[in-house]
Design a protein around this motif. Structure first.
Motif, mmCIF file in Angstrom:
data_model
loop_
_atom_site.group_PDB
_atom_site.id
_atom_site.type_symbol
_atom_site.label_atom_id
_atom_site.label_comp_id
_atom_site.label_asym_id
_atom_site.label_seq_id
_atom_site.Cartn_x
_atom_site.Cartn_y
_atom_site.Cartn_z
ATOM 1 N N GLU A 48 38.067 6.322 51.522
ATOM 2 C CA GLU A 48 38.727 5.861 52.743
ATOM 3 C C GLU A 48 40.126 5.324 52.427
ATOM 4 O O GLU A 48 41.085 5.588 53.170
ATOM 5 N N LYS A 49 40.260 4.591 51.332
ATOM 6 C CA LYS A 49 41.561 4.040 50.939
ATOM 7 C C LYS A 49 42.546 5.155 50.608
ATOM 8 O O LYS A 49 43.715 5.096 51.006
ATOM 9 N N ILE A 50 42.089 6.184 49.897
ATOM 10 C CA ILE A 50 42.964 7.308 49.567
ATOM 11 C C ILE A 50 43.431 8.013 50.835
ATOM 12 O O ILE A 50 44.611 8.331 50.999
ATOM 13 N N MET A 51 42.505 8.303 51.738
ATOM 14 C CA MET A 51 42.876 8.993 52.977
ATOM 15 C C MET A 51 43.857 8.152 53.789
ATOM 16 O O MET A 51 44.818 8.687 54.351
ATOM 17 N N THR A 52 43.663 6.844 53.822
ATOM 18 C CA THR A 52 44.602 5.962 54.533
ATOM 19 C C THR A 52 45.977 6.022 53.893
ATOM 20 O O THR A 52 46.998 6.118 54.587
ATOM 21 N N GLN A 53 46.019 5.994 52.568
ATOM 22 C CA GLN A 53 47.296 6.070 51.856
ATOM 23 C C GLN A 53 47.993 7.408 52.113
ATOM 24 O O GLN A 53 49.212 7.454 52.324
ATOM 25 N N LEU A 54 47.234 8.493 52.092
ATOM 26 C CA LEU A 54 47.819 9.808 52.354
ATOM 27 C C LEU A 54 48.397 9.882 53.764
ATOM 28 O O LEU A 54 49.514 10.369 53.964
ATOM 29 N N LYS A 55 47.641 9.422 54.729
ATOM 30 C CA LYS A 55 48.088 9.483 56.127
ATOM 31 C C LYS A 55 49.315 8.623 56.369
ATOM 32 O O LYS A 55 50.144 8.949 57.215
ATOM 33 N N SER A 56 49.453 7.535 55.636
ATOM 34 C CA SER A 56 50.604 6.647 55.803
ATOM 35 C C SER A 56 51.775 7.042 54.899
ATOM 36 O O SER A 56 52.793 6.356 54.883
ATOM 37 N N LYS A 57 51.591 8.143 54.156
ATOM 38 C CA LYS A 57 52.616 8.637 53.220
ATOM 39 C C LYS A 57 52.957 7.609 52.136
ATOM 40 O O LYS A 57 54.074 7.516 51.668
ATOM 41 N N GLU A 58 51.937 6.850 51.727
ATOM 42 C CA GLU A 58 52.071 5.842 50.671
ATOM 43 C C GLU A 58 51.118 6.143 49.513
ATOM 44 O O GLU A 58 50.757 5.244 48.767
ATOM 45 N N ALA A 59 50.727 7.377 49.388
ATOM 46 C CA ALA A 59 49.717 7.754 48.396
ATOM 47 C C ALA A 59 50.290 7.738 46.983
ATOM 48 O O ALA A 59 51.489 7.898 46.785
ATOM 49 N N PRO A 60 49.408 7.575 46.001
ATOM 50 C CA PRO A 60 49.850 7.675 44.608
ATOM 51 C C PRO A 60 50.242 9.121 44.295
ATOM 52 O O PRO A 60 49.912 10.046 45.042
ATOM 53 N N ASP A 61 50.928 9.301 43.182
ATOM 54 C CA ASP A 61 51.330 10.649 42.765
ATOM 55 C C ASP A 61 50.121 11.523 42.460
ATOM 56 O O ASP A 61 50.110 12.709 42.784
ATOM 57 N N CYS A 62 49.133 10.938 41.831
ATOM 58 C CA CYS A 62 47.908 11.645 41.442
ATOM 59 C C CYS A 62 46.723 10.746 41.759
ATOM 60 O O CYS A 62 46.840 9.528 41.709
ATOM 61 N N PHE A 63 45.590 11.371 42.046
ATOM 62 C CA PHE A 63 44.396 10.574 42.302
ATOM 63 C C PHE A 63 43.157 11.413 42.063
ATOM 64 O O PHE A 63 43.185 12.636 42.149
#
Length: 87
Positions: A48-63
């Protein structure tokens, strides 16, 4: 020469996160070009945290992603196909 910075996220237990950190530290020691910053995300809500980060364009470079998330990630149009990158 300045190293390329890369942020890597992974979820897992405390023991798993410690092993990932050791692997990243070993990589950083031998890498001349890349410096990875490892972020361990404990708890049950990692996907859920990864998907939230992706949607907010704040995701890590790799995961790291679990198989259960592959379908949602593939449909999201938020991933980069690195097979098309030449380097």
């Amino acid at each position: 020469m300045e190293k390329t910075a890369c942020v890597l996220w992974s979820g897992g237990s405390a023991a798993e996160l410690e092993q990932y950190k050791k692997a990243v530290d070993a990589f950083n020691e031998q890498s001349e070009d890349v410096e990875v910053t490892f972020v361990g995300v404990p708890g049950d809500n990692y996907n859920e945290k990864i998907m939230t980060q992706l949607k907010s364009k704040e995701a890590p470079d790799c995961f790291y992603s679990e198989e259960a998330s592959y379908g949602e990630l593939n449909k999201s149009d938020m991933l980069l196909d690195i097979s098309k990158i030449s380097g």
